[in-house]
Scaffold this active site. Structure first.
Site, mmCIF file in Angstrom:
data_model
loop_
_atom_site.group_PDB
_atom_site.id
_atom_site.type_symbol
_atom_site.label_atom_id
_atom_site.label_comp_id
_atom_site.label_asym_id
_atom_site.label_seq_id
_atom_site.Cartn_x
_atom_site.Cartn_y
_atom_site.Cartn_z
ATOM 1 N N GLY A 154 51.337 42.962 36.650
ATOM 2 C CA GLY A 154 50.244 43.131 35.691
ATOM 3 C C GLY A 154 49.798 44.586 35.754
ATOM 4 O O GLY A 154 50.518 45.448 36.284
ATOM 5 N N ARG A 188 27.495 38.567 31.449
ATOM 6 C CA ARG A 188 28.118 37.257 31.227
ATOM 7 C C ARG A 188 27.419 36.121 31.959
ATOM 8 O O ARG A 188 27.280 35.024 31.429
ATOM 9 C CB ARG A 188 29.573 37.309 31.713
ATOM 10 N N GLU A 240 42.859 42.052 40.441
ATOM 11 C CA GLU A 240 42.031 40.845 40.556
ATOM 12 C C GLU A 240 42.283 40.107 41.869
ATOM 13 O O GLU A 240 41.455 39.315 42.323
ATOM 14 C CB GLU A 240 42.282 39.926 39.348
ATOM 15 N N ARG A 254 31.236 40.062 37.454
ATOM 16 C CA ARG A 254 31.912 41.262 36.947
ATOM 17 C C ARG A 254 31.408 41.589 35.544
ATOM 18 O O ARG A 254 31.325 40.705 34.694
ATOM 19 C CB ARG A 254 33.428 41.033 36.905
ATOM 20 N N LEU A 307 40.152 45.602 33.845
ATOM 21 C CA LEU A 307 41.272 46.490 33.513
ATOM 22 C C LEU A 307 41.058 47.831 34.207
ATOM 23 O O LEU A 307 41.985 48.427 34.762
ATOM 24 C CB LEU A 307 41.352 46.676 31.995
HETATM 25 C C1 FAD Z 1 41.764 36.026 27.992
HETATM 26 C C2 FAD Z 1 41.351 37.147 28.884
HETATM 27 C C3 FAD Z 1 40.863 38.318 28.339
HETATM 28 C C4 FAD Z 1 40.472 39.378 29.168
HETATM 29 N N1 FAD Z 1 39.986 40.515 28.612
HETATM 30 C C5 FAD Z 1 39.610 41.544 29.412
HETATM 31 C C6 FAD Z 1 39.121 42.760 28.859
HETATM 32 O O1 FAD Z 1 39.021 42.917 27.654
HETATM 33 N N2 FAD Z 1 38.776 43.746 29.718
HETATM 34 C C7 FAD Z 1 38.874 43.621 31.063
HETATM 35 O O2 FAD Z 1 38.556 44.564 31.792
HETATM 36 N N3 FAD Z 1 39.356 42.484 31.614
HETATM 37 C C8 FAD Z 1 39.725 41.452 30.820
HETATM 38 N N4 FAD Z 1 40.197 40.290 31.388
HETATM 39 C C9 FAD Z 1 40.474 40.249 32.835
HETATM 40 C C10 FAD Z 1 41.781 40.997 33.111
HETATM 41 O O3 FAD Z 1 42.705 40.734 32.081
HETATM 42 C C11 FAD Z 1 42.440 40.594 34.435
HETATM 43 O O4 FAD Z 1 41.480 40.584 35.441
HETATM 44 C C12 FAD Z 1 43.506 41.615 34.813
HETATM 45 O O5 FAD Z 1 44.399 41.806 33.756
HETATM 46 C C13 FAD Z 1 44.258 41.182 36.056
HETATM 47 O O6 FAD Z 1 45.299 42.097 36.268
HETATM 48 P P1 FAD Z 1 46.191 42.019 37.590
HETATM 49 O O7 FAD Z 1 47.217 43.081 37.446
HETATM 50 O O8 FAD Z 1 45.303 42.058 38.767
HETATM 51 O O9 FAD Z 1 46.851 40.578 37.535
HETATM 52 P P2 FAD Z 1 47.790 39.860 36.428
HETATM 53 O O10 FAD Z 1 47.842 40.589 35.154
HETATM 54 O O11 FAD Z 1 47.349 38.434 36.424
HETATM 55 O O12 FAD Z 1 49.224 39.952 37.046
HETATM 56 C C14 FAD Z 1 49.625 39.172 38.145
HETATM 57 C C15 FAD Z 1 51.071 39.451 38.426
HETATM 58 O O13 FAD Z 1 51.408 38.836 39.660
HETATM 59 C C16 FAD Z 1 52.595 38.080 39.526
HETATM 60 N N5 FAD Z 1 52.516 37.001 40.499
HETATM 61 C C17 FAD Z 1 51.471 36.195 40.799
HETATM 62 N N6 FAD Z 1 51.774 35.364 41.803
HETATM 63 C C18 FAD Z 1 53.038 35.655 42.145
HETATM 64 C C19 FAD Z 1 53.916 35.138 43.126
HETATM 65 N N7 FAD Z 1 53.548 34.185 43.984
HETATM 66 N N8 FAD Z 1 55.166 35.640 43.175
HETATM 67 C C20 FAD Z 1 55.584 36.624 42.326
HETATM 68 N N9 FAD Z 1 54.777 37.163 41.404
HETATM 69 C C21 FAD Z 1 53.521 36.685 41.317
HETATM 70 C C22 FAD Z 1 52.645 37.647 38.090
HETATM 71 O O14 FAD Z 1 53.970 37.381 37.717
HETATM 72 C C23 FAD Z 1 52.067 38.891 37.403
HETATM 73 O O15 FAD Z 1 53.097 39.832 37.214
HETATM 74 C C24 FAD Z 1 40.572 39.236 30.564
HETATM 75 C C25 FAD Z 1 41.052 38.046 31.111
HETATM 76 C C26 FAD Z 1 41.405 36.999 30.285
HETATM 77 C C27 FAD Z 1 41.812 35.706 30.901
#
Ligand code: FAD
Length: 657
Positions: A62, A350, A445, A455, A461
């Site tokens: 992500g 929120r 996250e 939050r 993001l």
């Molecule tokens: C609908 C929605 C809208 C949102 N809009 C906003 C916004 O406008 N602004 C904002 O700031 N935030 C927003 N958020 C929150 C934000 O999108 C997330 O908090 C953020 O994108 C998380 O990013 P990340 O890289 O930490 O995790 P993620 O994007 O969830 O990525 C997790 C990664 O880990 C991998 N993974 C997980 N477990 C395993 C495992 N066991 N083995 C191998 N791979 C694994 C997955 O494949 C993925 O690649 C929104 C959330 C949602 C649900």
């Protein structure tokens, strides 16, 4: 009875043990404005020629994982990256809609790094660490420059500057956005940066690979056990450091706005190997989601918070009023957020907006099926700005709403209701983003670090990209400078044990051959979590939930039905493993919520309220991060407290009135 007496009356022994306090020792003791600069200066460096001798595993692609992989690859480390989707670009970050904050002050409306820091500490209800939040605000400005340089198409205003809008809990416009697809555009930016490193040979990408165990050797994180989700092969991968960027665990509630695959397995496995899990009960409930429409629904849809810039939230003044909303005159409507919180109005944070929506629905004034909804109305905005402008700003969100509900939001007010959206809890990390296991780093996250008990919108993001592009690349070298660490291979006893544990679990799941589907267990667990560990919690409810979760977990292991084999693409098996971990997490969340006998963020503890029913935070007892240590199978978890000190923002009850 005082809170402290109530606290003592908890039957604590039956659920947990209290351990020694902990502290973050990595943030330098200098004024907050120079802390990050000082830390970067003091951190050891690895010379470019030595970086290619060092291996880093990153789980997750992500925003947090991709940005880290691209940056560490560019720096010259050997990076191996995993995700469970069929492309790194499908990580859940792609769903993010509304925007990303940065203290650029393009609007000249009084914004600054200090104000973003202040808003975030206050928005988090004084349960976040000041040092981390200040750094986040500082780095926010660099993120926008980085993404613009990558070609991320942020919205622009007529004069050519990047456009901004507002999100809840603030009075300035600091949210950068790309229509309602900000996460998607940012992820494409990070993804193409990773692809460049893949082509350069510094990053090796494994899609459709799921991490099922962490390998810890001599007290250091040294690798992972991975299942190839297509063939079922169990693989081991080793490195000098491991980074978990595996996202949040909101799906423990079954119904949430998260992508269906989001899970806790990677961080939970690390917890069981010794990494502390912080504030597990801090969940964000988002106020603007499309209400649940039936018993068999498996996913909820978010309507971006950006809609609260122009949409007005209301319910009829009387619960008896069942008229078509368009026929309800102004004098019979209650714009309750504007009424109760005149200075922030529809843009309160929120947690405040969610609780207010729940309150009006509990009073019997909710709208739509089951009375679990409030109106989000654009009639005024359309009249003021014209349909074309509203369409340009929010068109894709309006289309999504129309497709899901069959109603036209340009004509009829949208109906919205709070839903689980984000998890502020996660693995405990210090200022360097290092977990309590040396060599294990956690970003995005998946860690607990920056948002306290609530939050603010558009800051996830920001945090994921701050962690991956700027923080981790400057802190992990301090650890890696001591490497490379001694070689290990598959015959090492710690590796053998980890692989055997993974195989035994898979065999067990496949051999139960019971009568209930994985989803039926997950749904029941989610309902318990929502009812007892959601927006409102009570001692009685949490105890009830704990008893039932334990029973349900037993039933799961004796009656779950997982068809197929390991040696094939088997989604039932994948889900079963994740739900098994959700049971254990759900239990810890309830214990954490039970101990935290205060109302903070969106978490209303019925035992902690003011005489007029408002949420009452208790700084005397609970101004700490709860960091939980796994004590062994069947043993009570150990609670370590990290006291929170506020030197720069005065701790007070929040007011958005
Ligand atoms: C609908 C929605 C809208 C949102 N809009 C906003 C916004 O406008 N602004 C904002 O700031 N935030 C927003 N958020 C929150 C934000 O999108 C997330 O908090 C953020 O994108 C998380 O990013 P990340 O890289 O930490 O995790 P993620 O994007 O969830 O990525 C997790 C990664 O880990 C991998 N993974 C997980 N477990 C395993 C495992 N066991 N083995 C191998 N791979 C694994 C997955 O494949 C993925 O690649 C929104 C959330 C949602 C649900």
């Amino acid at each position: 009875m005082t809170n402290s007496e109530l606290f003592d009356s908890l039957d604590a022994d039956s659920y947990y043990i209290e351990g020694a306090d902990i502290a973050d020792t990595k943030a330098p003791q200098v004024p907050i404005e120079t802390r990050w600069e000082e830390r970067r200066f003091r951190a050891r460096l690895v010379n470019p020629a030595n970086r290619r001798k060092l291996d880093v595993i990153i789980v997750g692609t992500g925003l947090a994982g991709s940005s880290a992989a691209a940056t560490l690859g560019e720096a010259g480390y050997n990076v191996t990256c995993f995700c469970y989707q069929d492309s790194p670009r499908r990580a859940h970050s792609i769903a993010a809609q509304g925007g990303i904050n940065a203290a650029k002050n393009y609007r000249n409306d009084g914004d600054s790094i200090y104000r973003l820091f202040y808003d975030t500490v206050k928005g988090g209800d004084f349960r976040a660490r000041e040092s981390n939040v200040y750094r986040l605000a500082e780095v926010s400005v660099e993120i926008i420059d980085q993404c613009v340089a990558q070609g991320v198409p942020f919205a622009r205003e007529y004069g050519g500057l990047l456009d901004n809008r507002s999100f809840g809990g603030v009075q300035v416009s600091r949210t950068f956005y790309a229509r309602g697809q900000t996460g998607q555009q940012l992820l494409i930016g990070a993804y193409q940066a990773v692809e460049r490193q893949i082509a350069a040979g510094t990053v090796e990408m494994h899609t459709r690979h799921e991490m099922l165990e962490l390998i810890v050797v001599d007290g250091r994180a040294r690798g992972v056990v991975i299942r190839d989700m297509v063939t079922g092969a169990i693989e081991t991968h080793f490195a000098d450091a491991v980074v978990l960027a595996t996202g949040g665990y909101g799906n423990v509630f079954f119904l949430s706005t998260n992508a269906m695959g989001c899970n806790v397995t990677a961080t939970w496995r690390a917890y069981r190997k010794g990494a502390y899990f912080a504030n597990p009960c801090f969940t964000q409930i988002h106020p603007t989601c499309i209400p649940v429409s039936g018993d068999y629904q498996s996913k909820l849809t978010l309507m971006s918070e950006s809609l609260r810039n122009d949409g007005r939230i209301w319910v009829p003044k009387s619960g008896e009023d069942k008229r078509d909303p368009r026929k309800i005159p102004e004098e019979d409507r209650d714009y309750y957020l504007e009424r109760i919180y005149p200075s922030f109005g529809n843009l309160v944070p929120r947690d405040i907006a969610s609780r207010a929506a729940k309150n009006v629905c509990d009073e019997g004034r909710g709208v739509g099926p089951g009375g679990l909804g409030v109106y989000l109305d654009f009639a005024d905005a359309i009249e003021r700005l014209g349909r074309q402008t509203v369409e340009a700003k929010y068109g894709n969100l309006f289309n999504m709403y129309a497709q899901i509900t069959g109603e036209d939001p340009y004509q009829v007010p949208m109906r919205i209701y709070p839903a689980v959206h984000y998890t502020m809890g996660g693995l405990w990390v210090d200022y360097d983003l290092e977990a309590s296991i040396p060599g294990l780093y956690v970003t995005g996250e998946a860690n607990f670090s920056d948002h306290g008990a609530n939050r603010l919108g558009a800051s996830a993001l920001m945090q994921g990209l701050a962690d991956g592009y700027f923080v981790l690349p400057n802190t992990i070298n301090d650890y890696l400078a001591a490497g490379p660490f001694p070689d290990i291979d598959a015959s090492h006893p710690a590796v053998v044990e980890a692989v055997e544990a993974v195989r035994a679990r898979i065999d067990k799941l496949l051999s139960v051959d019971g009568s209930r589907t994985v989803d039926s267990f997950h749904r029941e667990l989610g309902r318990l979590m929502w009812d007892y560990c959601g927006m409102e919690r009570s001692e009685e409810g949490l105890r009830k939930a704990l008893t039932r979760i334990r029973e349900l977990k037993k039933e799961f292991w004796s009656d779950v039905r997982v068809l197929g084999t390991n040696e094939e693409l088997n989604q039932a098996l994948e889900r079963a493993g994740r739900v098994a971990d959700f049971f254990e997490l759900g239990e810890l969340m309830c214990i954490d919520a039970l101990v935290r006998r205060e109302s903070c963020g969106g978490h209303f503890r019925v035992e902690s309220q003011t005489p007029d029913g408002e949420a009452l935070r208790d700084d005397e007892e609970f101004a700490y991060v709860s960091a939980w240590e796994f004590a062994g199978e069947g043993k009570r978890p150990i609670l370590h407290k990290e006291p929170l000190l506020y030197e720069y923002v005065e701790m007070k009850q929040r007011s958005y009135k």
